[in-house]
Design a protein around this motif. Structure first.
Motif, PDB file in Angstrom:
ATOM      1  N   VAL A 170      -9.676  -5.109   1.128  1.00  0.00           N
ATOM      2  CA  VAL A 170      -8.646  -4.455   0.318  1.00  0.00           C
ATOM      3  C   VAL A 170      -7.746  -5.526  -0.302  1.00  0.00           C
ATOM      4  N   GLU A 171      -7.317  -6.484   0.500  1.00  0.00           N
ATOM      5  CA  GLU A 171      -6.452  -7.556  -0.001  1.00  0.00           C
ATOM      6  C   GLU A 171      -7.136  -8.389  -1.073  1.00  0.00           C
ATOM      7  N   PHE A 175     -12.290  -3.641  -2.020  1.00  0.00           N
ATOM      8  CA  PHE A 175     -12.360  -2.282  -1.490  1.00  0.00           C
ATOM      9  C   PHE A 175     -11.068  -1.582  -1.874  1.00  0.00           C
ATOM     10  N   ARG A 176     -11.181  -0.358  -2.354  1.00  0.00           N
ATOM     11  CA  ARG A 176     -10.008   0.392  -2.821  1.00  0.00           C
ATOM     12  C   ARG A 176      -9.066   0.701  -1.654  1.00  0.00           C
ATOM     13  N   ALA A 177      -7.801   0.385  -1.834  1.00  0.00           N
ATOM     14  CA  ALA A 177      -6.806   0.646  -0.794  1.00  0.00           C
ATOM     15  C   ALA A 177      -6.686   2.145  -0.516  1.00  0.00           C
ATOM     16  N   TYR A 180      -9.570   3.245   1.570  1.00  0.00           N
ATOM     17  CA  TYR A 180      -9.416   2.680   2.912  1.00  0.00           C
ATOM     18  C   TYR A 180      -8.460   3.542   3.744  1.00  0.00           C
TER      19      TYR A 180
END
Length: 188
Positions: A170-171, A175-177, A180
């Motif tokens: 995510v960071e 990957f989409r926050a 997540y």
């Protein structure tokens, strides 16, 4: 229709329960206990662990102990399906949607799991574009098959698993926050 759903649920029964979980150390017992608590909920579950640690076994055990146990358990190994086919695999195809498509159409895994559990194995291997479509389906509880303009309501509990560090992904923007946080309601 009810008979078809019963047959589908029979064909998609789980093989494993919490009795199949053989670990007896304190950490294994803690995971087993947390899994039993997760089974009482309808919230999404994210199972993290190295390859070969029994993530799918735990997912099946959660489903088997849940109120959805008599409904289908459908597993998709995202790493094993070519990226170009994942959308069709998840959402299905409308009849005659494209040249070569089945004239009857094809139900996707969400539709097959309706009323039951959809297990997304190796969820960290999914493209950002497909993550957006998955997020929409999870939020709206409806899907649109490829080549269709019709929305189909689905009631699916999602259990996702990965050996990847999704928080780091995510960071890094991999990957989409929002997805997540939608999947990471209960973490095991």
């Amino acid at each position: 229709l009810a008979e078809t759903q019963r047959k589908l649920a029979e064909a998609r029964r789980t093989k494993y329960t919490f009795a199949s979980f053989v670990g007896s150390g304190p950490q294994c017992l803690a995971v087993k206990q947390a899994g039993r608590r997760a089974a009482k909920s309808t919230a999404p579950v994210l199972i993290l662990g190295e390859t070969g640690t029994g993530k799918e076994l735990l997912a099946q055990a959660i489903h088997s102990a849940s109120a959805r146990a008599d409904r289908p358990f459908v597993a998709v190994n995202i790493a094993a399906v070519p990226e170009t086919l994942l959308e069709v695999e998840f959402f299905g195809v409308a009849p005659g949607a494209y040249t070569g498509a089945d004239r009857r159409g094809r139900d996707g895994k969400f539709k097959l799991a309706d009323g039951g559990t959809l297990f997304l194995d190796e969820v960290g291997d999914m493209s950002l574009a497909l993550q957006a479509k998955l997020l929409r389906t999870l939020q709206e509880k409806e899907l649109e098959p490829v080549g269709s303009n019709d929305l189909i309501a689905v009631d699916v509990r999602v259990i996702a698993a990965t050996s990847r560090d999704l928080a780091a992904m995510v960071e890094a923007g991999q990957f989409r926050a929002d997805l997540y946080y939608r999947l990471n309601v209960i973490t095991l």
